[in-house]
Write an enzyme that holds these catalytic residues in place. Structure first.
Site, PDB file in Angstrom:
ATOM      1  N   LYS A  79       9.191  82.832 -11.470  1.00  0.00           N
ATOM      2  CA  LYS A  79       8.930  84.253 -11.739  1.00  0.00           C
ATOM      3  C   LYS A  79       9.094  85.062 -10.458  1.00  0.00           C
ATOM      4  O   LYS A  79       9.708  86.139 -10.456  1.00  0.00           O
ATOM      5  CB  LYS A  79       7.526  84.430 -12.332  1.00  0.00           C
ATOM      6  CG  LYS A  79       7.420  83.904 -13.766  1.00  0.00           C
ATOM      7  CD  LYS A  79       5.987  83.809 -14.279  1.00  0.00           C
ATOM      8  CE  LYS A  79       5.971  83.203 -15.688  1.00  0.00           C
ATOM      9  NZ  LYS A  79       4.619  83.009 -16.240  1.00  0.00           N
TER      10      LYS A  79
ATOM     11  N   GLN B 260      -1.479  83.236 -13.994  1.00  0.00           N
ATOM     12  CA  GLN B 260      -0.851  82.133 -14.721  1.00  0.00           C
ATOM     13  C   GLN B 260      -1.911  81.332 -15.492  1.00  0.00           C
ATOM     14  O   GLN B 260      -2.962  80.993 -14.952  1.00  0.00           O
ATOM     15  CB  GLN B 260      -0.077  81.228 -13.743  1.00  0.00           C
ATOM     16  CG  GLN B 260       0.745  80.142 -14.405  1.00  0.00           C
ATOM     17  CD  GLN B 260       1.919  80.669 -15.246  1.00  0.00           C
ATOM     18  OE1 GLN B 260       2.426  81.764 -15.003  1.00  0.00           O
ATOM     19  NE2 GLN B 260       2.332  79.895 -16.227  1.00  0.00           N
TER      20      GLN B 260
ATOM     21  N   ASP C  14       1.666  90.752 -18.760  1.00  0.00           N
ATOM     22  CA  ASP C  14       1.670  89.639 -19.717  1.00  0.00           C
ATOM     23  C   ASP C  14       1.288  90.114 -21.114  1.00  0.00           C
ATOM     24  O   ASP C  14       1.472  89.376 -22.088  1.00  0.00           O
ATOM     25  CB  ASP C  14       0.644  88.578 -19.284  1.00  0.00           C
ATOM     26  CG  ASP C  14       1.279  87.363 -18.646  1.00  0.00           C
ATOM     27  OD1 ASP C  14       2.413  87.024 -19.032  1.00  0.00           O
ATOM     28  OD2 ASP C  14       0.629  86.761 -17.779  1.00  0.00           O
TER      29      ASP C  14
END
Ligand code: GUN
Length: 292
Positions: A54, A98, A121
């Protein structure tokens, strides 16, 4: 009949190229460089790989990426403190924590702490709540589900009126992809570990999204002829013929399903690259929002 193989790598590359141009134009117009902060807690090897990918993808499209690593022993207060510090940082337009977090941490409280305008997200309960409700718009849509829909749009799948079956009800994929399909006027069935006679349900699907995390569980005879099969699974299976000793397979037995489906995503090279492309798109959106 052999299915059209949906090339997620190619679709993601064209999205990344567009994002690169848009990020450069934003910088030229406003001086704003989109910034993504990643937060990795502990040393889960798969999570380390994803976060590294990412960060690298951000830099390739001219965005700033700042990686924060905390030890597996980090306290709830430390993780939430870092998130609040990033909320207040004007150079950061997206915050990605994460998942999964180590077991002692309260994931819900961490995700609640992320400012919704930086929730790239799309996991904040306000964003998920808006996604679930008719006539409401989330600020951000979760990346993997958004990538599944973008792939279907790319190959011209008619979602409206289709019978869609989603295998899995996780917060990260199964649930939000179901909500997106409902929003696009599909008729959606969500299956899970307690669903009886799974193959009889999947055989009804015009669109089948597999997100259960079980290697090659969906067999060719589970697929309706001509269906669109979106395979979100990423599973390691032993393979002594490879250098690493393993290879990646999806939740779908690809070689069988491709003989029956109308279109299918491969693993790797299907949904995976789209997740990162959607994250970049969300980060750019956050930066544009901030820049007005
Ligand atoms: N773990 C697996 N997929 C994801 C994702 O899309 N975002 C985050 N933050 N964690 C994940």
């Amino acid at each position: 009949m052999t299915a059209t193989i949906i090339d997620g790598q190619a679709v993601a590359a064209s999205i990344r190229a567009r994002i690169k141009d848009e990020a450069a134009a934003l910088k030229a117009r406003t001086g704003v460089v989109p910034g993504l902060a990643t937060v990795l807690v502990g040393d889960n090897p798969a999570s380390q790989t994803y976060v590294r990918m990412k960060g690298r993808a951000c830099e390739e499209v001219g965005m700033r990426s700042v990686g924060h690593k905390l030890p597996a022993t980090a306290t709830q207060a430390e993780v939430e403190g870092l998130v609040r510090q990033l909320n207040a940082d004007p150079g950061i337009h997206g915050i990605l924590v994460q998942l999964p977090l180590p077991g002692h941490l309260n994931e819900e409280a961490v995700l609640n702490a992320i400012g919704i305008e930086k929730d790239v997200d799309g996991f904040h309960p306000v964003n998920i709540g808006r996604l679930a409700m008719k006539g409401r718009e989330p600020l951000f849509v979760p990346c993997t589900p958004a990538g599944c829909i973008a792939l279907m749009d790319h190959v011209g799948v008619k979602i409206e009126g289709a019978r869609a079956v989603v295998l899995g009800r996780s917060n990260i994929v199964g649930l939000p992809v179901s909500l997106l399909l409902i929003g696009r006027n599909a008729t959606v069935t969500v299956c899970h570990s307690r669903t009886r006679d799974l193959p009889s349900v999947t055989r009804e699907a015009d669109i089948l999204v597999a997100a259960i995390g079980k290697a090659q569980m969906v067999r060719g005879d589970w697929v309706k002829p001509g269906a669109v099969v979106i395979d979100v699974g990423v599973n390691r299976v032993d393979d002594p013929t490879t250098k690493s000793g393993y290879r990646l397979v999806g939740d779908v037995a690809f070689d069988e399903a491709k003989e029956v489906a109308g279109a299918i995503t491969p693993v790797p090279g299907g949904v995976g690259p789209m997740t990162i492309a959607m994250l970049l798109q969300n980060t750019l959106r956050g930066a544009k929002h901030k820049a007005g």
